[in-house]
Design a protein around this motif. Structure first.
Motif, short mmCIF file in Angstrom:
data_model
loop_
_atom_site.label_atom_id
_atom_site.label_comp_id
_atom_site.label_asym_id
_atom_site.label_seq_id
_atom_site.Cartn_x
_atom_site.Cartn_y
_atom_site.Cartn_z
N ARG A 207 0.83 -0.95 0.11
CA ARG A 207 0.06 -0.26 -0.15
C ARG A 207 1.04 1.24 -0.14
O ARG A 207 0.77 2.00 -0.79
CB ARG A 207 -1.13 0.02 1.17
CG ARG A 207 -2.21 -1.10 1.26
CD ARG A 207 -2.76 -0.78 2.74
NE ARG A 207 -3.90 -2.14 2.48
CZ ARG A 207 -5.37 -2.34 1.47
NH1 ARG A 207 -5.06 -1.19 0.24
NH2 ARG A 207 -6.17 -3.36 1.11
N LEU A 208 2.46 0.86 0.92
CA LEU A 208 2.57 2.19 0.38
C LEU A 208 3.29 2.38 -0.32
O LEU A 208 3.36 3.59 -1.40
CB LEU A 208 4.14 2.14 2.21
CG LEU A 208 3.55 2.65 3.34
CD1 LEU A 208 4.75 1.92 4.74
CD2 LEU A 208 2.78 3.65 3.23
N THR A 209 3.46 1.74 -1.39
CA THR A 209 4.19 1.43 -2.54
C THR A 209 3.51 1.90 -3.55
O THR A 209 3.69 3.19 -4.38
CB THR A 209 4.59 0.44 -3.02
OG1 THR A 209 5.88 -0.49 -2.79
CG2 THR A 209 5.78 0.42 -4.39
N MET A 210 2.10 1.93 -3.19
CA MET A 210 1.21 1.73 -4.52
C MET A 210 1.02 3.70 -4.80
O MET A 210 0.51 4.36 -5.06
CB MET A 210 0.28 1.20 -4.18
CG MET A 210 -0.42 -0.57 -4.63
SD MET A 210 -1.51 -1.29 -4.26
CE MET A 210 -2.72 -0.56 -4.98
N SER A 211 1.00 3.86 -2.73
CA SER A 211 0.87 5.49 -2.38
C SER A 211 1.79 6.63 -2.58
O SER A 211 1.50 7.41 -3.47
CB SER A 211 0.63 5.60 -0.75
OG SER A 211 0.77 7.13 -0.68
N ALA A 212 3.10 5.87 -2.58
CA ALA A 212 4.27 6.55 -3.52
C ALA A 212 3.83 6.48 -4.59
O ALA A 212 4.56 7.72 -5.51
CB ALA A 212 5.57 5.99 -3.19
N ALA A 216 4.35 9.86 -6.94
CA ALA A 216 6.04 10.38 -7.86
C ALA A 216 4.50 10.92 -9.37
O ALA A 216 5.34 11.82 -10.17
CB ALA A 216 6.28 8.89 -7.80
N ARG A 217 3.64 9.85 -9.44
CA ARG A 217 2.95 9.78 -10.37
C ARG A 217 2.89 11.64 -10.49
O ARG A 217 2.83 12.73 -11.57
CB ARG A 217 1.67 9.85 -10.55
CG ARG A 217 1.59 9.91 -11.96
CD ARG A 217 -0.54 8.99 -12.00
NE ARG A 217 -1.39 9.61 -13.07
CZ ARG A 217 -1.76 10.69 -13.11
NH1 ARG A 217 -1.97 11.22 -11.01
NH2 ARG A 217 -2.50 10.37 -13.84
N GLN A 218 1.92 12.24 -9.50
CA GLN A 218 1.34 13.33 -9.62
C GLN A 218 2.76 14.79 -9.45
O GLN A 218 2.55 15.41 -10.66
CB GLN A 218 0.68 13.65 -8.03
CG GLN A 218 -0.34 13.10 -8.31
CD GLN A 218 -1.29 13.14 -6.94
OE1 GLN A 218 -0.51 13.66 -6.12
NE2 GLN A 218 -2.46 12.85 -6.92
N GLN A 219 3.52 14.27 -8.88
CA GLN A 219 4.97 14.94 -8.70
C GLN A 219 5.67 14.74 -10.15
O GLN A 219 5.93 16.88 -10.70
CB GLN A 219 5.42 15.11 -7.39
CG GLN A 219 5.26 15.10 -6.40
CD GLN A 219 6.50 14.67 -5.51
OE1 GLN A 219 7.44 14.19 -5.53
NE2 GLN A 219 6.01 13.75 -3.81
N SER A 220 5.45 14.33 -11.01
CA SER A 220 6.63 13.57 -12.20
C SER A 220 5.62 14.36 -13.33
O SER A 220 5.98 15.82 -14.35
CB SER A 220 6.54 12.50 -13.03
OG SER A 220 7.62 11.98 -12.10
N ILE A 221 4.47 14.93 -12.70
CA ILE A 221 3.13 14.96 -13.90
C ILE A 221 3.27 16.97 -14.02
O ILE A 221 3.58 17.80 -14.79
CB ILE A 221 2.01 14.88 -13.88
CG1 ILE A 221 1.97 12.96 -14.30
CG2 ILE A 221 1.17 15.24 -14.62
CD1 ILE A 221 0.38 12.75 -14.66
N ALA A 222 3.58 17.07 -12.64
CA ALA A 222 3.41 18.49 -12.03
C ALA A 222 4.79 19.30 -12.66
O ALA A 222 4.30 19.92 -13.05
CB ALA A 222 3.24 19.21 -10.78
N LYS A 223 5.68 18.16 -12.61
CA LYS A 223 7.19 18.84 -13.31
C LYS A 223 7.47 18.92 -14.42
O LYS A 223 7.62 20.20 -15.62
CB LYS A 223 8.53 18.73 -12.71
CG LYS A 223 8.47 18.15 -11.22
CD LYS A 223 9.83 17.04 -11.36
CE LYS A 223 10.14 16.55 -9.85
NZ LYS A 223 11.45 15.88 -8.93
N LEU A 224 6.65 18.05 -15.07
CA LEU A 224 6.78 18.49 -16.67
C LEU A 224 6.16 19.56 -16.95
O LEU A 224 5.88 19.46 -18.18
CB LEU A 224 6.02 16.76 -17.60
CG LEU A 224 7.11 16.06 -17.08
CD1 LEU A 224 6.15 14.40 -17.24
CD2 LEU A 224 8.09 15.72 -18.20
N ASN A 225 4.42 19.39 -16.12
CA ASN A 225 3.00 20.57 -16.81
C ASN A 225 4.14 21.54 -16.22
O ASN A 225 4.01 22.54 -17.41
CB ASN A 225 2.46 20.39 -16.06
CG ASN A 225 1.68 19.72 -16.65
OD1 ASN A 225 1.65 19.39 -18.19
ND2 ASN A 225 0.58 18.51 -15.90
N ALA A 226 4.79 22.00 -15.48
CA ALA A 226 5.96 23.21 -15.25
C ALA A 226 6.58 23.67 -16.40
O ALA A 226 6.55 24.74 -16.72
CB ALA A 226 6.73 23.40 -13.74
#
Length: 238
Positions: A207-212, A216-226
């Motif tokens: 579950r921790l891995t799935m949450s991570a 990670a997806r949200q952060q990666s997409i945020a960086k790419l969108n930025a």
């Protein structure tokens, strides 16, 4: 079935009463015969019925046997007037006393001039001997039946005892199997209670891995969108 009355109550040719001091009338009695049966039921009886029979059947049995004896005596009644006629006359008169006996004897003497006290008592011994002979045969047959009943009862009890023993052994075996099954149930119940705890760490890790993964997806997409937004905002295309 016992022998017939002729063989039980009457002398045979091998034991002729005339040849052994008996009277001619006793010898003539061999011409009469009847069947003598031992009134005993065959086969096992229910316990309740047997107890009832023991409680109420004694007098009935006595009456039946007395009736058989009387019929047997009647069947060997010797020709002419003898003790048996005297016996019936006295018995029918009720309570015996001197007057009844003397009257019966006078009547007997009138009917048969050869009747004497000695003759009557001698004939009485003949009938008594016949009763004793039949009693012996009767008792012998009764003992045979008792022995047969005892053997059958013993055999049935042995079979039932063996069946009970086998059933008890099977019950003991089933108890051992039941105890084994109960032990297995307890073990599985204890293991069941520990299943959640045994998988908790693995489940938490996943579950921790799935949450991570989500983060990670949200952060990666945020960086790419930025960067994407920077390109659109800061670069002037000519």
């Amino acid at each position: 079935m016992l022998k017939n009355w002729k063989s039980l109550f009457v002398k045979t040719e091998d034991d002729d009463p005339a040849e052994n001091g008996g009277t001619a009338q006793q010898k003539k009695a061999t011409e009469q015969s009847d069947t003598f049966a031992f009134p005993v039921q065959n086969g096992p009886q229910p316990v309740a019925a047997a107890q009832t029979a023991m409680a109420t059947g004694s007098n009935k049995a006595l009456e039946e046997v007395l009736k058989v004896y009387e019929q047997g005596l009647d069947s060997i009644n010797m020709p002419g007037y003898d003790f048996f006629e005297f016996y019936k006359a006295v018995s029918a008169a009720g309570q015996p006393n001197s007057q009844i006996y003397n009257m019966a004897f006078q009547m007997a003497s009138t009917m048969d001039k050869t009747v004497t006290v000695h003759k009557l008592t001698s004939d009485a011994e003949f009938y008594i001997s016949k009763i004793n002979e039949v009693h012996g045969q009767y008792g012998s047959q009764g003992l045979q039946k008792i022995n047969a009943i005892t053997t059958a009862k013993s055999s049935e009890k042995s079979k039932l005892a063996a069946a009970v023993e086998q059933a008890n052994m099977r019950i003991a075996q089933l108890r051992v199997e039941l105890q084994s099954l109960e032990k297995e149930v307890h073990q599985n119940r204890d293991a069941l209670a520990k299943v959640d705890a045994s998988y908790a760490e693995q489940e938490q890790s996943v579950r921790l891995t799935m949450s991570a993964n989500d983060q990670a997806r949200q952060q990666s997409i945020a960086k790419l969108n930025a960067v994407k937004d920077g390109i659109n905002n800061f670069i002037t295309q000519k």
